[in-house]
Design a protein around this motif. Structure first.
Motif, short mmCIF file in Angstrom:
data_model
loop_
_atom_site.label_atom_id
_atom_site.label_comp_id
_atom_site.label_asym_id
_atom_site.label_seq_id
_atom_site.Cartn_x
_atom_site.Cartn_y
_atom_site.Cartn_z
N ALA A 52 1.18 -46.73 177.50
CA ALA A 52 0.10 -47.51 176.89
C ALA A 52 -0.23 -46.97 175.50
CB ALA A 52 -1.13 -47.48 177.78
N PHE A 53 -0.28 -45.66 175.34
CA PHE A 53 -0.61 -45.05 174.05
C PHE A 53 0.44 -45.38 173.00
CE2 PHE A 53 -0.38 -41.28 171.23
CZ PHE A 53 -1.62 -41.41 170.62
N ILE A 54 1.71 -45.21 173.35
CA ILE A 54 2.78 -45.48 172.38
C ILE A 54 2.88 -46.98 172.09
CG2 ILE A 54 5.29 -45.39 172.06
CD1 ILE A 54 5.19 -42.65 173.45
N SER A 55 2.65 -47.82 173.09
CA SER A 55 2.64 -49.27 172.85
C SER A 55 1.51 -49.65 171.91
CB SER A 55 2.49 -50.02 174.17
OG SER A 55 3.57 -49.78 175.00
N GLY A 56 0.35 -49.03 172.08
CA GLY A 56 -0.77 -49.30 171.19
C GLY A 56 -0.46 -48.85 169.76
N LEU A 57 0.14 -47.69 169.58
CA LEU A 57 0.53 -47.24 168.24
C LEU A 57 1.56 -48.18 167.62
CD1 LEU A 57 0.86 -43.36 168.59
CD2 LEU A 57 -0.85 -44.61 167.29
N ASP A 58 2.52 -48.61 168.42
CA ASP A 58 3.55 -49.52 167.93
C ASP A 58 2.93 -50.84 167.47
OD1 ASP A 58 6.23 -50.31 167.40
OD2 ASP A 58 6.23 -51.47 169.28
N LEU A 59 2.01 -51.36 168.27
CA LEU A 59 1.33 -52.61 167.90
C LEU A 59 0.50 -52.42 166.62
CD1 LEU A 59 0.76 -55.52 168.80
CD2 LEU A 59 -1.23 -54.64 170.02
N ALA A 60 -0.17 -51.28 166.50
CA ALA A 60 -0.97 -51.02 165.30
C ALA A 60 -0.07 -50.91 164.07
CB ALA A 60 -1.78 -49.73 165.49
N PHE A 61 1.06 -50.27 164.16
CA PHE A 61 1.98 -50.17 163.02
C PHE A 61 2.56 -51.54 162.65
CE2 PHE A 61 2.47 -45.53 164.09
CZ PHE A 61 1.88 -45.08 162.92
N ILE A 62 2.85 -52.36 163.67
CA ILE A 62 3.39 -53.70 163.38
C ILE A 62 2.34 -54.52 162.63
CG2 ILE A 62 4.05 -55.89 164.46
CD1 ILE A 62 5.49 -54.25 166.60
N LYS A 63 1.09 -54.47 163.09
CA LYS A 63 0.01 -55.21 162.42
C LYS A 63 -0.20 -54.69 161.00
CE LYS A 63 -1.52 -57.81 165.84
NZ LYS A 63 -1.67 -59.24 165.82
N GLY A 64 -0.16 -53.38 160.83
CA GLY A 64 -0.35 -52.79 159.51
C GLY A 64 0.76 -53.17 158.55
N VAL A 65 2.00 -53.16 158.99
CA VAL A 65 3.11 -53.52 158.13
C VAL A 65 3.07 -55.00 157.79
CG1 VAL A 65 5.64 -53.76 158.10
CG2 VAL A 65 4.61 -51.63 158.89
N ASN A 66 2.74 -55.83 158.78
CA ASN A 66 2.61 -57.27 158.50
C ASN A 66 1.48 -57.56 157.52
OD1 ASN A 66 4.79 -58.16 160.01
ND2 ASN A 66 3.57 -58.48 161.87
N TRP A 67 0.38 -56.85 157.63
CA TRP A 67 -0.74 -57.06 156.71
C TRP A 67 -0.38 -56.59 155.30
CZ3 TRP A 67 -3.65 -53.29 154.11
CH2 TRP A 67 -4.76 -53.76 153.42
N LEU A 68 0.33 -55.43 155.23
CA LEU A 68 0.65 -54.86 153.93
C LEU A 68 1.73 -55.65 153.21
CD1 LEU A 68 0.02 -52.41 152.11
CD2 LEU A 68 1.86 -51.18 153.27
N PHE A 69 2.79 -56.02 153.91
CA PHE A 69 3.91 -56.71 153.26
C PHE A 69 3.96 -58.21 153.58
CE2 PHE A 69 5.43 -52.27 153.79
CZ PHE A 69 5.52 -51.97 152.45
N GLY A 70 3.10 -58.65 154.45
CA GLY A 70 3.00 -59.93 155.01
C GLY A 70 3.39 -61.16 154.50
#
Length: 122
Positions: free
Chosen positions: A104-122
């Motif tokens: 759950a912790f690693i899945s949450g980090l992965d989801l947060a990084f995906i959202k951050g990358v999409n927001w930054l380079f989106g």
């Protein structure tokens, strides 16, 4: 005065035996039980030809090696302290809870990084 030192020294040696300090005691060194390095070169004894041929026959037989290995495995397994049913259930549940938490912790980090990358380079 010297009598007091002598009895105190003997008493200290007895305490050293009772309480290990990690150091060799003076009594051992005086008794000569500790090996002394004389600085000489050690000689290597070589086995006789009969000993070498017997060793070769033992080394060349893989079946005897396998049997010896299996006997040693069984001997080591007899030394193991096996957990009872309650301990095994407890250990298994602790491991499963930890694995679920880490997934759950690693899945949450992965989801947060995906959202951050999409927001930054989106």
């Amino acid at each position: 005065m010297s009598d007091e030192r002598d009895t105190r020294g003997a008493h200290d040696d007895d305490d050293a035996v009772a309480r290990p300090s990690g150091k060799r005691s003076a009594r051992r060194n005086r008794a000569g039980s500790a090996p002394v390095d004389t600085g000489s070169v050690a000689t290597i004894e070589r086995p006789s030809k009969a000993g070498r041929t017997a060793a070769k026959t033992k080394r060349s037989n893989p079946i005897s090696k396998l049997i010896k290995f299996l006997r040693e495995v069984v001997a080591e397994l007899r030394k193991v302290i096996w957990p009872n049913r309650k301990q095994m259930i407890t250990y298994t549940s602790v491991v499963l809870v930890f694995v679920v938490f880490m997934v759950a912790f690693i899945s949450g980090l992965d989801l947060a990084f995906i959202k951050g990358v999409n927001w930054l380079f989106g």
